[in-house]
Design an enzyme around this catalytic site. Sequence first.
Site, short mmCIF file in Angstrom:
data_model
loop_
_atom_site.label_atom_id
_atom_site.label_comp_id
_atom_site.label_asym_id
_atom_site.label_seq_id
_atom_site.Cartn_x
_atom_site.Cartn_y
_atom_site.Cartn_z
N TYR A 46 0.84 -1.20 0.00
CA TYR A 46 0.00 0.00 0.00
C TYR A 46 0.88 1.26 0.00
O TYR A 46 0.67 2.18 -0.78
CB TYR A 46 -0.89 -0.03 1.24
CG TYR A 46 -1.90 1.08 1.33
CD1 TYR A 46 -3.14 0.98 0.70
CD2 TYR A 46 -1.64 2.22 2.07
CE1 TYR A 46 -4.08 1.99 0.80
CE2 TYR A 46 -2.58 3.24 2.19
CZ TYR A 46 -3.80 3.12 1.54
OH TYR A 46 -4.72 4.13 1.65
N ASP A 78 2.07 -3.38 10.21
CA ASP A 78 1.96 -2.23 11.12
C ASP A 78 3.32 -1.76 11.61
O ASP A 78 4.01 -2.51 12.32
CB ASP A 78 1.09 -2.61 12.33
CG ASP A 78 -0.37 -2.83 11.96
OD1 ASP A 78 -0.87 -2.06 11.13
OD2 ASP A 78 -0.99 -3.75 12.50
N ILE A 130 -7.94 -6.66 18.45
CA ILE A 130 -6.75 -5.79 18.45
C ILE A 130 -5.56 -6.61 17.97
O ILE A 130 -5.29 -7.70 18.49
CB ILE A 130 -6.49 -5.23 19.87
CG1 ILE A 130 -7.62 -4.25 20.24
CG2 ILE A 130 -5.13 -4.55 19.95
CD1 ILE A 130 -7.50 -3.68 21.63
#
Lengths: 312, 312
Positions: free
Chosen positions: A139, A267, A198
Amino acid sequence: MSSTVAILGAGGFLGTNLALRLAGTVGELRCFGRRQAFPTAWQGLNWTRGEVSGAEVRQVLAGCDTVIHLASTSTPATADRRIADDAQSNVIDTLELLDQCVELGVGRIVFISSGGTVYGPCDQIPTPESTPTNPITAYGVAKLAIEKYLAVYRHQHGLDYRILRVANPFGPYQTAYKGQGVIAAVMASALHDTSLQIWGDGGVVRDYVYVNDVVEAIIKTIGHTGDSRVFNIGSGIGHDVLQVVRAVEKLSGKTLQLEFRPARPVDVPVSILDSSLATRELGWRCATSFEAGLTITLEWARAFEAKQACQL
Amino acid sequence: MSSTVAILGAGGFLGTNLALRLAGTVGELRCFGRRQAFPTAWQGLNWTRGEVSGAEVRQVLAGCDTVIHLASTSTPATADRRIADDAQSNVIDTLELLDQCVELGVGRIVFISSGGTVYGPCDQIPTPESTPTNPITAYGVAKLAIEKYLAVYRHQHGLDYRILRVANPFGPYQTAYKGQGVIAAVMASALHDTSLQIWGDGGVVRDYVYVNDVVEAIIKTIGHTGDSRVFNIGSGIGHDVLQVVRAVEKLSGKTLQLEFRPARPVDVPVSILDSSLATRELGWRCATSFEAGLTITLEWARAFEAKQACQL
C-alpha cells in the site's frame, strides 16, 4: 473560487466529507466514484458513477482546473494479499488517468497519499517530509510510486500537483467495515456491544487527525502557489490503540471486551507526522483536538446507528 | 560457489558479460531472456528463451538460490513515451516474478537498478545511497518502485535481495542501436564515419563504469551477508559527452562530425555516484580506468565490426 473541481473516489469517507464541504464554494464540483457509501448525503450534488480506469472518467476530467484523486482500491491490510493486482489497479490506473489529464489540459492534481505508510519504520518521530521513505507494505509503495510519477508528469508535461501525506483520518462517514479506521472500529464495538479485535498488544501508536482538518488541508492545496508540493497532514500527537479504547469507553460509558490477536507485519510500531511544513506553506494547522473529534464522531455514529435502526 | 544462479534478461549487454564471467564458476548457471543480442557468444551456455511475464520463466526459477534480474523492456529515453505501458511491463511483471520466487523458494534476488536515474537532479555529487530519490524519468521511477517492492517482499515473505544502482556501464557487447550507451554511440560514429547526434551542448556529465567492474559487483552481492542491501556501483568520476568524444577521437585517430540537438528533459545535468558503501561492505572497487576501459571497448568494437564485415 470559481474553478471547476473534480473529486475522484468521492463516495468514500474522505470524499463524502470533502464533497459536502466544497459544494457551493467552487464554480463547479464534479464527484466521481464507484459507489456512494452514504447515498443520503449526496442529494443535490453532481455525481457520476464509474471506475477511474473506465470510460466515464473522461467527461469528468474534461475542463477541470483541479482533480482531487482519492480513488483507491485497497487498504494497508488488503494490498499485500495480491501485490501485483494492487499495483495494477492503483498505480497503473492512475498513470492512465494522468495521461488523460495531460491530454485534456487539467491544471492540477491533488493526490492523497498515506502519511502512515510511505515512511515505514523510522527514527525521527514526529516524522517530517524529508525522512527517507521505506514502506513495509505494498500500500505504501503504491502511494509512493504515484507520488514519484506525479513529479515526472510535471517535469515532462507541466501537469502540476500537490501531495498530502495524510496520517490516520477519522470522523463522520468512516465505517469499520473495510478493515480501515481504528476509531470507527472501536466505536462500532461500543455501540453494538461486540468484542474488539486488536492486532498485537494495543501499543501501536498512530497520529489520528480529524477529517474536517484533512478537508481544510485539501482545500488549501487547490490554490497553493509555493514551491513545496508534498505535505504531511497530521495532528503531531500519537495515541496507541488502548488509549483510543479508553477514550471511547469514557465517552460512551461502555466497557469494551478486547480480543488480542497476533501483531501484523504491515503495522509500523509508531507513526506520528510533523506537519510544520503545511503550517508554514499552506497556513494549515490541525484545529480539532483528539477529544473534540472523538466526541463529534461518536455523536455522528450514534445518530447514524439510530437512523439505520429506524429503517429496519 | 556451488549454488544455482539464474540470469534474467541475460541476452543483452550486461547479461552477456555476466554470463560469460559466471559460466563454470557456479554450480549451475541458467540464462534466460527474450533474445541473444550476440548469439555467437552463447555457445555451450544454458539458455532458455522467454519473457519474464511468460510461462517459461517458472522452470528457470525453480530451485534457484540466486536470481539476477536484469530484464527491462525500456531505456531512460523510451520509458516516458508510454509511462503506463512501461510500468506494466517492468513493475507489474517484476511483481508477478517475485510472487513466483516466493512460491518456488528462491533465496535471493539481485536487482540491477539505475544509479543514473533514481536520484534525479541532486546537490550532493558524488551521490551516496542516502540521497533523496526524486527521478525525473519514468524509467527511474519504475526502478525505484521495484526497489521499494523488494523491501516489502523481504519484510513479508523473507525473500532476500540486493540492489545495485549501477551508473553508466560501458564495454564489449554494448551496441548503439537501442538509444543506450553514449560510449557505444560515439565509437559507432568513429568506426562508421557517421555524424554523432548530441542532445544538448555536450555538457551532460555521466559516471561511466566499465562492464567487468559491474559484473564483479554483481558477483560480490550473490553471497553478501551484511545488512546493507542497496549499493551504488560507479567509478566516482564524471566525464561530459565532449570529453568522451575527444577520448574516442584520440584512440581512434578519427575526427567526429557532431550534430547538436535540443537538450532532452530526461537528462539530469550531472550524475556521479559515491560507491564507497560498496567498497566498505562488498570489498568492491572500480578497478578499470576510463581510458583502459575505452581502449578495450574500442578494440572489441573494431573486431566485432571486422567480423560483421567478413560475414557480409
